[in-house]
Design a protein around this motif. Sequence first.
Motif, PDB file in Angstrom:
ATOM      1  N   VAL A  84       0.858  -1.179   0.000  1.00 38.40           N
ATOM      2  CA  VAL A  84       0.000   0.000   0.000  1.00 38.40           C
ATOM      3  C   VAL A  84       0.898   1.235   0.000  1.00 38.40           C
ATOM      4  N   TYR A  85       0.287   2.391  -0.131  1.00 40.29           N
ATOM      5  CA  TYR A  85       1.030   3.632  -0.324  1.00 40.29           C
ATOM      6  C   TYR A  85       0.616   4.643   0.738  1.00 40.29           C
ATOM      7  N   ALA A  86       1.539   5.546   1.061  1.00 41.69           N
ATOM      8  CA  ALA A  86       1.248   6.497   2.128  1.00 41.69           C
ATOM      9  C   ALA A  86       1.805   7.868   1.803  1.00 41.69           C
ATOM     10  N   SER A  87       1.139   8.880   2.330  1.00 46.80           N
ATOM     11  CA  SER A  87       1.654  10.242   2.362  1.00 46.80           C
ATOM     12  C   SER A  87       1.652  10.693   3.819  1.00 46.80           C
ATOM     13  N   TYR A  88       2.441  11.737   4.095  1.00 50.66           N
ATOM     14  CA  TYR A  88       2.521  12.216   5.472  1.00 50.66           C
ATOM     15  C   TYR A  88       2.583  13.732   5.459  1.00 50.66           C
ATOM     16  N   SER A  89       1.662  14.353   6.180  1.00 49.79           N
ATOM     17  CA  SER A  89       1.562  15.811   6.221  1.00 49.79           C
ATOM     18  C   SER A  89       2.013  16.326   7.574  1.00 49.79           C
ATOM     19  N   LYS A  90       2.991  17.248   7.541  1.00 51.00           N
ATOM     20  CA  LYS A  90       3.504  17.875   8.767  1.00 51.00           C
ATOM     21  C   LYS A  90       3.198  19.362   8.746  1.00 51.00           C
ATOM     22  N   VAL A 129      -0.091  -0.545   9.874  1.00 53.86           N
ATOM     23  CA  VAL A 129      -0.669  -1.049   8.627  1.00 53.86           C
ATOM     24  C   VAL A 129      -0.279  -2.516   8.467  1.00 53.86           C
ATOM     25  N   ASP A 130      -1.252  -3.353   8.163  1.00 58.94           N
ATOM     26  CA  ASP A 130      -0.993  -4.790   8.029  1.00 58.94           C
ATOM     27  C   ASP A 130      -0.609  -5.133   6.593  1.00 58.94           C
ATOM     28  N   ALA A 131       0.471  -4.479   6.107  1.00 59.27           N
ATOM     29  CA  ALA A 131       0.947  -4.711   4.739  1.00 59.27           C
ATOM     30  C   ALA A 131       2.230  -3.907   4.570  1.00 59.27           C
ATOM     31  N   PRO A 132       3.051  -4.253   3.595  1.00 56.00           N
ATOM     32  CA  PRO A 132       4.169  -3.367   3.293  1.00 56.00           C
ATOM     33  C   PRO A 132       3.640  -2.025   2.803  1.00 56.00           C
ATOM     34  N   VAL A 133       4.295  -0.943   3.219  1.00 55.36           N
ATOM     35  CA  VAL A 133       3.814   0.393   2.889  1.00 55.36           C
ATOM     36  C   VAL A 133       4.957   1.221   2.317  1.00 55.36           C
ATOM     37  N   LYS A 134       4.641   1.928   1.266  1.00 54.02           N
ATOM     38  CA  LYS A 134       5.619   2.800   0.624  1.00 54.02           C
ATOM     39  C   LYS A 134       5.223   4.248   0.867  1.00 54.02           C
ATOM     40  N   LEU A 135       6.090   4.950   1.608  1.00 52.14           N
ATOM     41  CA  LEU A 135       5.879   6.378   1.854  1.00 52.14           C
ATOM     42  C   LEU A 135       6.561   7.162   0.744  1.00 52.14           C
ATOM     43  N   PRO A 172      17.110  17.250  -4.116  1.00 51.86           N
ATOM     44  CA  PRO A 172      17.496  16.080  -4.918  1.00 51.86           C
ATOM     45  C   PRO A 172      16.416  15.753  -5.935  1.00 51.86           C
ATOM     46  N   LEU A 173      16.839  15.156  -7.041  1.00 61.91           N
ATOM     47  CA  LEU A 173      15.871  14.818  -8.082  1.00 61.91           C
ATOM     48  C   LEU A 173      14.815  13.855  -7.549  1.00 61.91           C
ATOM     49  N   GLU A 174      15.231  12.892  -6.741  1.00 63.36           N
ATOM     50  CA  GLU A 174      14.307  11.919  -6.160  1.00 63.36           C
ATOM     51  C   GLU A 174      13.850  12.420  -4.792  1.00 63.36           C
ATOM     52  N   PRO A 175      12.564  12.808  -4.651  1.00 64.29           N
ATOM     53  CA  PRO A 175      12.087  13.216  -3.319  1.00 64.29           C
ATOM     54  C   PRO A 175      12.211  12.061  -2.319  1.00 64.29           C
ATOM     55  N   GLN A 176      12.143  12.396  -1.041  1.00 57.12           N
ATOM     56  CA  GLN A 176      12.319  11.392   0.010  1.00 57.12           C
ATOM     57  C   GLN A 176      11.244  10.311  -0.102  1.00 57.12           C
ATOM     58  N   ASN A 177      11.654   9.086   0.169  1.00 57.23           N
ATOM     59  CA  ASN A 177      10.726   7.960   0.121  1.00 57.23           C
ATOM     60  C   ASN A 177      11.317   6.806   0.906  1.00 57.23           C
ATOM     61  N   CYS A 178      10.485   5.880   1.286  1.00 59.20           N
ATOM     62  CA  CYS A 178      10.939   4.689   1.999  1.00 59.20           C
ATOM     63  C   CYS A 178       9.819   3.657   1.985  1.00 59.20           C
ATOM     64  N   THR A 179      10.195   2.402   1.851  1.00 58.58           N
ATOM     65  CA  THR A 179       9.237   1.296   1.940  1.00 58.58           C
ATOM     66  C   THR A 179       9.536   0.494   3.201  1.00 58.58           C
ATOM     67  N   ALA A 180       8.499   0.176   3.965  1.00 54.38           N
ATOM     68  CA  ALA A 180       8.682  -0.541   5.231  1.00 54.38           C
ATOM     69  C   ALA A 180       7.598  -1.597   5.393  1.00 54.38           C
TER      70      ALA A 180
END
Length: 754
Positions: A247-253, A446-452, A374-382
């Motif tokens: 699944v996919y995620a965004s995070y607002s600060k 989240v009960d699945a791998p998640v990509k932020l 950076p050309l690639e914005p921050q991201n991480c899969t967990a």
Amino acid sequence: MKATERLARDPNLRTAIDDVDGEVVAMRLQKVDRRTFLKLTGLAGGGLTLAACVGNSTLVAPAPSQSDYEFNAFINIASDGSILIYSKNPEIGQGIKTASPMVVAEELDANWSDVRVEQARIDTAVYGRQSAGGSRSIATSWNQLREAGATARVMLLTAAAETWGVDIAECSTAASVVTHEPTGRKLGYGELAEAAAQLPVPDKSTLTFKARDEYRLIGTRITGVDNEKLVTGKPLFGIDQALPGMVYASYSKCPATGGRVRNANLDALPALPGVRDAFVLEGNDTVTELMPGVAIVGDSTWATQSARAQLDIDWDESEASKDSWCGLAKQAERLAQQPGGEVLYEFGDVDHAFAAADKTMDAYYSYPFVSHAPLEPQNCTAWYRDGEIEIWAPTQRPDQAIDSVAKLLGIPRERVTLHQLRIGGGFGRRLMNDYVCEAAAIARQVDAPVKLQWAREDDMTHDFYRPGGFHSLKAGLDGNGKLSAWEDHFITFTHDGENPVSGGDLRPGELPEGLIDDYRITQTLLPLGTPTGPWRAPRSNAIAFAVQSFINELSAAAGRDHVEFLLDIMGEPRWLDPGNERVLNTERAAGVIRLAAEKSGWGRPPAEGRGLGLAFYFSHAGHFCEVADVSVDANRKLTVHRVTVVGDVGPIINRSGAENQCQGSVMDGLSTMLGLEITVENGRVQESNFHQYPLMRMSNAPVVDVHFIESDFPPTGLGEPALPPLAPAVCKAIVAASGHRVRTLPLSKEGYSA
């Protein structure tokens, strides 16, 4: 708690730079028997696997498996002759994934066409320092990598000599083959792998390394090991990651650092297309780890980003940053008229030297905050499951990421597995692992791998910015036009009220310290709530602009040629700190200055409307001089035609990669000085995307002519030291071409356009 106090509680904000650029290298070393450490771990599928060593400690390779990809510290030689070399440091575009294996392969005497390279797993007990920053990857691994290759070569030579029943001294290696010189018999490395695996590993004190005139690989041009995958779009980067059921995620600060979520319309979001959940994370008040915010989880990045447009958050900003760049700049201008609040460094009798000077000069220089962009914005899969977490991250400090996630989730470090991915640009931004911690915290719910995945706007408005700064400079010249006194009132920022912010300090050894007798640096700290951090060539990238531009003012005031003036400052050949090869050597400095002048045509009359500017700087153990050839028209349209770069970083490993790093440094420095700045008002960054942060276009790129002096000192890195001289060289050239002197960056602030 104020935002500045919250930032001050964050030890990682300073250690991110202190560990990498301050050269404090921490390693977890397991105490085991020497033979166990150095013993070959045996044969698997007919391959030879070798351990290696770091520093004075030996390192054991992991237990073998049946796969060529899993069972080696640095080298695996398969029975078919293929050679797998692991690259231990993160690849961030600096070419280390190619350069490090080249060092191993050189001492191994391997045919490069036999070599394939894989990213090593993260394990500091085996590999030692595994990070990308401070231009330290080659410098800290040089001996370790040579020992790994030389050890394997000796084992293969021994196996061949025993097979033939001859003296090992009669055998030689080249291009993955052992040859018995008297008879001409040959055995390939693959043919010897099984026999070599049965032999004891030689003590590293018995190893000998190649002389430079014996190098066959080091110093040549080798294409990047990932180049084909890059141009064909293979999934190498964090942004490429995909897992079954992901699944996919965004995070607002909060737009202002330190704000907290008071209320949000969470109940409305799951009804939106593709949205699964939305929830608040309270954070741990550590700006480099997890700040408060709202996570949205959905079936695609598009779904989560679309839902953000419907997200309505009421922020509690009572403890948030209230920074104003305009206000801080005005305050700095007032403070510049006063003595500095704290004396950092003082040598000789500065006041007497000024009183005795034939001429004194003063100037005020300023530069803004900038983003890493950076050309690639921050991201991480967990993927969190059964009390363990697995992470796929493009990070410059993977080991620190593991520590931070373990602390954040309250689990043992051993339950965190991190896969190092290729990084789509970092320049110091990914020394901080906030995006990794955010992904981990979301994954736990989240009960699945998640990509932020961060949006570009997230990346621009939640960076760890290169801090702006201000220098009130004063210098004295004696009757011979020689620099005789120096004073710099440095105005910078603080998060804790006592120490400069990360990336905004002025450390010992900054020029011209150590080169003149009477020298004083004072400092005034302004409170700041905005996060800062290392940006390519931390500190030096900005200080060089002010210091070297002012030195050019002094040479002009003295009526002397700038090259002559610089060489006079350098004085007699010497190390400023004898025995320390990471400090300035005046002979090496003079060498690059002279060669840059020669290669650029310094001293010849320029064409009408053109001007040359030359600047030297020493940073990150690199001696660099650059000459910019520019023209300026009546409307202050600036054209940089050519930049000549000359550097001394010891022997060059991969000439192609080295040239690329210098070219990239020039482009990065020029782009930044032309029109890039981050402004903050009411704690909020005003620039949100590239329409407000205009990176230089290809049509404005100059020709970059790169030369190296390959001195006989251990090699150091090239990712950073070629950047600092660029801005003062261009500014000097502008003076030569137009008569106008620039003391404020970016150039757009003074009416220049490209």
